[in-house]
Design a protein around this motif. Structure first.
Motif, PDB file in Angstrom:
ATOM      1  N   VAL A 364       0.876  -1.184   0.000  1.00 53.61           N
ATOM      2  CA  VAL A 364       0.000   0.000   0.000  1.00 53.61           C
ATOM      3  C   VAL A 364       0.909   1.228   0.000  1.00 53.61           C
ATOM      4  O   VAL A 364       1.732   1.391   0.902  1.00 53.61           O
ATOM      5  CB  VAL A 364      -0.930   0.004   1.234  1.00 53.61           C
ATOM      6  CG1 VAL A 364      -1.782   1.263   1.272  1.00 53.61           C
ATOM      7  CG2 VAL A 364      -1.803  -1.248   1.237  1.00 53.61           C
ATOM      8  N   PRO A 365       0.789   2.087  -1.041  1.00 54.71           N
ATOM      9  CA  PRO A 365       1.705   3.235  -1.117  1.00 54.71           C
ATOM     10  C   PRO A 365       1.586   4.142   0.104  1.00 54.71           C
ATOM     11  O   PRO A 365       0.505   4.281   0.691  1.00 54.71           O
ATOM     12  CB  PRO A 365       1.248   3.980  -2.383  1.00 54.71           C
ATOM     13  CG  PRO A 365       0.422   2.995  -3.154  1.00 54.71           C
ATOM     14  CD  PRO A 365      -0.155   2.044  -2.158  1.00 54.71           C
ATOM     15  N   GLU A 366       2.723   4.768   0.460  1.00 53.73           N
ATOM     16  CA  GLU A 366       2.775   5.627   1.650  1.00 53.73           C
ATOM     17  C   GLU A 366       1.685   6.714   1.601  1.00 53.73           C
ATOM     18  O   GLU A 366       1.042   7.012   2.604  1.00 53.73           O
ATOM     19  CB  GLU A 366       4.174   6.249   1.763  1.00 53.73           C
ATOM     20  CG  GLU A 366       4.397   7.144   2.969  1.00 53.73           C
ATOM     21  CD  GLU A 366       4.207   6.449   4.317  1.00 53.73           C
ATOM     22  OE1 GLU A 366       4.349   5.210   4.395  1.00 53.73           O
ATOM     23  OE2 GLU A 366       3.891   7.167   5.294  1.00 53.73           O
ATOM     24  N   GLY A 367       1.458   7.276   0.408  1.00 54.22           N
ATOM     25  CA  GLY A 367       0.446   8.329   0.291  1.00 54.22           C
ATOM     26  C   GLY A 367      -0.941   7.811   0.648  1.00 54.22           C
ATOM     27  O   GLY A 367      -1.740   8.518   1.270  1.00 54.22           O
ATOM     28  N   VAL A 368      -1.224   6.578   0.249  1.00 52.59           N
ATOM     29  CA  VAL A 368      -2.541   5.985   0.547  1.00 52.59           C
ATOM     30  C   VAL A 368      -2.647   5.716   2.052  1.00 52.59           C
ATOM     31  O   VAL A 368      -3.676   5.970   2.685  1.00 52.59           O
ATOM     32  CB  VAL A 368      -2.745   4.687  -0.276  1.00 52.59           C
ATOM     33  CG1 VAL A 368      -4.050   4.001   0.104  1.00 52.59           C
ATOM     34  CG2 VAL A 368      -2.692   4.985  -1.769  1.00 52.59           C
ATOM     35  N   LYS A 369      -1.560   5.221   2.634  1.00 53.68           N
ATOM     36  CA  LYS A 369      -1.568   4.974   4.088  1.00 53.68           C
ATOM     37  C   LYS A 369      -1.866   6.278   4.830  1.00 53.68           C
ATOM     38  O   LYS A 369      -2.669   6.319   5.753  1.00 53.68           O
ATOM     39  CB  LYS A 369      -0.197   4.461   4.553  1.00 53.68           C
ATOM     40  CG  LYS A 369       0.098   3.020   4.206  1.00 53.68           C
ATOM     41  CD  LYS A 369       1.459   2.620   4.803  1.00 53.68           C
ATOM     42  CE  LYS A 369       1.859   1.231   4.343  1.00 53.68           C
ATOM     43  NZ  LYS A 369       3.215   0.868   4.748  1.00 53.68           N
ATOM     44  N   LYS A 370      -1.192   7.334   4.390  1.00 48.01           N
ATOM     45  CA  LYS A 370      -1.353   8.642   5.047  1.00 48.01           C
ATOM     46  C   LYS A 370      -2.796   9.106   4.972  1.00 48.01           C
ATOM     47  O   LYS A 370      -3.372   9.585   5.958  1.00 48.01           O
ATOM     48  CB  LYS A 370      -0.470   9.680   4.345  1.00 48.01           C
ATOM     49  CG  LYS A 370       0.747  10.042   5.117  1.00 48.01           C
ATOM     50  CD  LYS A 370       1.368  11.298   4.519  1.00 48.01           C
ATOM     51  CE  LYS A 370       2.679  11.578   5.236  1.00 48.01           C
ATOM     52  NZ  LYS A 370       3.679  12.166   4.412  1.00 48.01           N
ATOM     53  N   GLU A 371      -3.365   8.984   3.768  1.00 47.24           N
ATOM     54  CA  GLU A 371      -4.731   9.447   3.558  1.00 47.24           C
ATOM     55  C   GLU A 371      -5.708   8.613   4.397  1.00 47.24           C
ATOM     56  O   GLU A 371      -6.617   9.149   5.032  1.00 47.24           O
ATOM     57  CB  GLU A 371      -5.063   9.369   2.060  1.00 47.24           C
ATOM     58  CG  GLU A 371      -6.474   9.789   1.672  1.00 47.24           C
ATOM     59  CD  GLU A 371      -6.827  11.220   2.085  1.00 47.24           C
ATOM     60  OE1 GLU A 371      -5.936  11.990   2.484  1.00 47.24           O
ATOM     61  OE2 GLU A 371      -8.047  11.548   2.018  1.00 47.24           O
ATOM     62  N   ARG A 372      -5.525   7.298   4.419  1.00 53.58           N
ATOM     63  CA  ARG A 372      -6.418   6.453   5.228  1.00 53.58           C
ATOM     64  C   ARG A 372      -6.263   6.776   6.717  1.00 53.58           C
ATOM     65  O   ARG A 372      -7.235   6.772   7.466  1.00 53.58           O
ATOM     66  CB  ARG A 372      -6.128   4.966   4.949  1.00 53.58           C
ATOM     67  CG  ARG A 372      -6.614   4.563   3.567  1.00 53.58           C
ATOM     68  CD  ARG A 372      -6.332   3.106   3.243  1.00 53.58           C
ATOM     69  NE  ARG A 372      -6.729   2.828   1.859  1.00 53.58           N
ATOM     70  CZ  ARG A 372      -6.405   1.733   1.187  1.00 53.58           C
ATOM     71  NH1 ARG A 372      -5.657   0.786   1.748  1.00 53.58           N
ATOM     72  NH2 ARG A 372      -6.814   1.569  -0.057  1.00 53.58           N
ATOM     73  N   HIS A 373      -5.036   7.061   7.113  1.00 57.33           N
ATOM     74  CA  HIS A 373      -4.801   7.438   8.514  1.00 57.33           C
ATOM     75  C   HIS A 373      -5.605   8.689   8.853  1.00 57.33           C
ATOM     76  O   HIS A 373      -6.286   8.767   9.869  1.00 57.33           O
ATOM     77  CB  HIS A 373      -3.299   7.673   8.730  1.00 57.33           C
ATOM     78  CG  HIS A 373      -2.917   7.973  10.151  1.00 57.33           C
ATOM     79  ND1 HIS A 373      -2.994   9.231  10.702  1.00 57.33           N
ATOM     80  CD2 HIS A 373      -2.475   7.158  11.143  1.00 57.33           C
ATOM     81  CE1 HIS A 373      -2.604   9.192  11.965  1.00 57.33           C
ATOM     82  NE2 HIS A 373      -2.283   7.950  12.260  1.00 57.33           N
ATOM     83  N   ARG A 374      -5.547   9.665   7.938  1.00 59.93           N
ATOM     84  CA  ARG A 374      -6.243  10.938   8.175  1.00 59.93           C
ATOM     85  C   ARG A 374      -7.757  10.721   8.235  1.00 59.93           C
ATOM     86  O   ARG A 374      -8.435  11.225   9.138  1.00 59.93           O
ATOM     87  CB  ARG A 374      -5.897  11.933   7.053  1.00 59.93           C
ATOM     88  CG  ARG A 374      -6.411  13.347   7.285  1.00 59.93           C
ATOM     89  CD  ARG A 374      -6.304  14.203   6.031  1.00 59.93           C
ATOM     90  NE  ARG A 374      -7.121  13.732   4.921  1.00 59.93           N
ATOM     91  CZ  ARG A 374      -8.450  13.848   4.853  1.00 59.93           C
ATOM     92  NH1 ARG A 374      -9.122  14.439   5.811  1.00 59.93           N
ATOM     93  NH2 ARG A 374      -9.113  13.361   3.817  1.00 59.93           N
ATOM     94  N   VAL A 375      -8.261   9.948   7.287  1.00 57.91           N
ATOM     95  CA  VAL A 375      -9.713   9.732   7.221  1.00 57.91           C
ATOM     96  C   VAL A 375     -10.199   9.005   8.479  1.00 57.91           C
ATOM     97  O   VAL A 375     -11.208   9.378   9.092  1.00 57.91           O
ATOM     98  CB  VAL A 375     -10.066   8.918   5.944  1.00 57.91           C
ATOM     99  CG1 VAL A 375     -11.512   8.457   5.969  1.00 57.91           C
ATOM    100  CG2 VAL A 375      -9.778   9.751   4.695  1.00 57.91           C
ATOM    101  N   LEU A 376      -9.456   7.991   8.905  1.00 49.80           N
ATOM    102  CA  LEU A 376      -9.871   7.234  10.082  1.00 49.80           C
ATOM    103  C   LEU A 376      -9.765   8.086  11.347  1.00 49.80           C
ATOM    104  O   LEU A 376     -10.631   8.046  12.229  1.00 49.80           O
ATOM    105  CB  LEU A 376      -9.007   5.964  10.215  1.00 49.80           C
ATOM    106  CG  LEU A 376      -9.545   4.900  11.156  1.00 49.80           C
ATOM    107  CD1 LEU A 376     -10.931   4.423  10.751  1.00 49.80           C
ATOM    108  CD2 LEU A 376      -8.594   3.707  11.242  1.00 49.80           C
ATOM    109  N   LEU A 377      -8.706   8.882  11.405  1.00 44.16           N
ATOM    110  CA  LEU A 377      -8.526   9.780  12.548  1.00 44.16           C
ATOM    111  C   LEU A 377      -9.673  10.778  12.632  1.00 44.16           C
ATOM    112  O   LEU A 377     -10.206  11.047  13.722  1.00 44.16           O
ATOM    113  CB  LEU A 377      -7.182  10.494  12.405  1.00 44.16           C
ATOM    114  CG  LEU A 377      -6.721  11.377  13.544  1.00 44.16           C
ATOM    115  CD1 LEU A 377      -6.740  10.608  14.849  1.00 44.16           C
ATOM    116  CD2 LEU A 377      -5.302  11.868  13.272  1.00 44.16           C
TER     117      LEU A 377
END
Ligand code: SAH
Ligand code: F3S
Length: 502
Positions: A364-377
């Motif tokens: 999973v690309p780092e950018g996608v991880k970051k975005e999912r982290h933000r959305v879940l947060l």
């Protein structure tokens, strides 16, 4: 008198380990140094759960290098999980490190430091790896280290961690803990009880039992088996103790008898940290968590039915190997529907030695991880805010822990509040909600009633009940829903989803 400076990262286990290392060295005549510049030994008690935590230690080791060059007699130590995981790598990346000690050998620190100071050269002591022998041999190589406690060694004398077990045998595919902390080994209930009694005699009011999977606790001896619920019954009877907490819970071991114990024992706090890790069955299977999401939901429903007012909190990993949009959506759905008080949200970090690292690509690309982290947060922040609002207008019992972050900063800027003057203090409710309020410093360490007048996602604002009696208390739902509420700058360890987001 030689002086020690110690930096601790990671979980509660490390906080406790550092306390015990400091205590052991103090008994040998050491004192604590305020900075690395006036220390004779600089230790880093480390965490290997995510790469970021390791990177920070290597950066800190880089910064200490100059100091070591100026003062070759300075002892530089790497303790804990990184020491166990990467004993050779640590010394090859930072050859100026003198001491490398794994979590199972910490009792050896005073002897090893003396050996270094006597000219004996670098010292390395770690336990066996998880495939380096029989289970008994490996377990034996992680020696238990919980000597007598001392209130002056803790961040505050009225709260303490007590270890129920070391290690973990669950082997979730992403997790390095079973590799660095060794096999799960329970401490005897009598030992735990004796430690709790001693802590209470020293002025401790709140004990947090800690184990990687604390609710898997099982100790067999003298023809009986003790589970966590049995331990809680015995601890609840300790006179002088006010509050008992326990972390971290494994979802499958959250049994009805344990939930009933939390419900029926007055000192046991209605607060359960039960990490789900993910909302999708396919990902839970790849994580080897050992339960399906409907089993997690059943457990959650049982907790809600028996303990309607308990706070439940979770950990989640986003961007685990192969996580699709639909799988991530399942986690998001779980967070939106569950009303966790808070969740610690982590981006997946591949850990050498684990099953996921060996067999599943970190794709999973780092950018996608970051975005999912933000959305879940964001989703968790909304859930946390919604969960806190109903507290406005209620009266809560708070164990006062100390200055709020705001006043702590003022104190370190040179204007500490007077002992009897008002300061902004912080403490926790039984369900682990942070409350911020103005009160005299002398209330620290006491249980006080606080009327809650404001709520943000990570903390509540209140007035101490006596002073609130005559004061206009902005009340209930009206304030909660209609007015922008004051938010308090609270970032205590373990609070808020970002706090453990290393
Ligand atoms: N049972 C332990 C878990 C230790 S790790 C406890 O006491 O909390 C803490 C959390 O870190 C886990 O619950 C998981 O959400 C997260 N974590 C563990 N390994 C990880 C990894 N490789 N990448 C990202 N997060 C991880
Ligand atoms: Fe880690 Fe799973 Fe144990 S998250 S600590 S292997 S329960």
């Amino acid at each position: 008198m030689p002086r020690l400076w110690i930096d601790t990262v990671g979980c509660q286990m490390n906080v406790l380990d550092s306390e015990l290392v400091v205590a052991a060295l103090r008994r040998q005549g050491w004192d604590l140094a305020a900075t690395t510049a006036d220390a004779d030994a600089v230790f880093f008690n480390t965490c290997s759960v995510r790469q970021h935590a390791e990177d920070k230690v290597y950066s800190a080791l880089g910064r200490i290098r100059l100091e070591k060059e100026r003062r070759p007699g300075l002892v530089v130590g790497v303790l804990g999980c990184m020491a166990q995981k990467d004993q050779a790598l640590v010394r090859s990346r930072a050859p100026w490190v003198d001491l490398v000690v794994g979590p199972g050998q910490l009792h050896r620190v005073p002897v090893l430091v003396e050996a270094i100071r006597a000219g004996g050269g670098p010292q390395v002591e770690v336990a066996l790896g998880r495939t380096a022998g029989s289970r008994v041999e490996i377990a034996r190589s992680f020696e238990s280290y919980d000597p007598d406690r001392d209130p002056t060694m803790r961040p505050n004398p009225f709260q303490a961690f007590v270890r129920t077990q070391t290690g973990c045998d669950k082997f979730c595919s992403f997790c390095v803990v079973p590799h660095v902390r060794g096999p799960e080994q329970a401490r005897a209930p009598d030992t735990i009880l004796a430690e709790a009694r001693r802590l209470v005699a020293e002025g401790c009011r709140e004990i947090t039992l800690i184990g990687q999977t604390v609710n898997s606790y099982r100790w067999t001896g003298g023809g009986t088996t003790h589970r966590l619920a049995d331990l809680l019954v015995r601890l609840d009877a300790v006179a002088g103790l006010d509050r008992i907490r326990f972390v971290t819970n494994y979802p499958r071991d959250m049994t009805p008898d344990l939930v009933a114990a939390v419900r029926d024992l007055p000192k046991v706090c209605p607060y359960l940290h039960v990490p789900a890790q993910h909302g999708s069955d396919a990902v839970l299977a790849r994580m080897r968590r050992g339960y399906t999401i409907s089993e997690y939901r059943e457990m959650f429903a049982m907790v809600r039915a028996e303990l309607p007012h308990a706070a439940v909190t979770s950990d989640f990993i986003v961007g685990f190997c192969g996580e699709t949009d639909a799988e991530f959506q399942a986690t998001l759905d779980l967070v939106r529907e569950s009303g966790f008080k808070n969740s610690f949200i982590f981006k997946y970090s591949p850990r050498p030695g684990t099953k996921a690292f060996q067999r599943q690509p970190d794709d999973v690309p780092e950018g996608v991880k970051k975005e999912r982290h933000r959305v879940l947060l964001d989703a968790q922040t909304e859930a946390s805010r919604a969960g806190n609002l109903p507290f406005v207008g209620t009266r809560q019992q708070v164990l006062v822990e100390g200055l709020s972050v705001r006043d702590e900063k003022r104190g370190s800027a040179g204007t500490p509040p007077a002992a009897d003057g008002e300061a902004q203090l912080t403490g926790r409710t039984p369900c682990d909600r942070i409350v911020v309020f103005d009160a005299p410093l002398r209330l620290v360490g006491r249980l006080v009633d606080v009327d809650i007048v404001a709520a943000g996602p990570w903390s509540l604002g209140g007035l101490v009940a006596e002073s609130a009696a005559g004061a206009p208390v902005p009340g209930g739902a009206e304030v909660a829903c209609g007015t922008p509420l004051p938010l308090y700058p609270i970032r205590l360890p373990g609070v808020g989803p970002e706090a453990r987001g290393t």
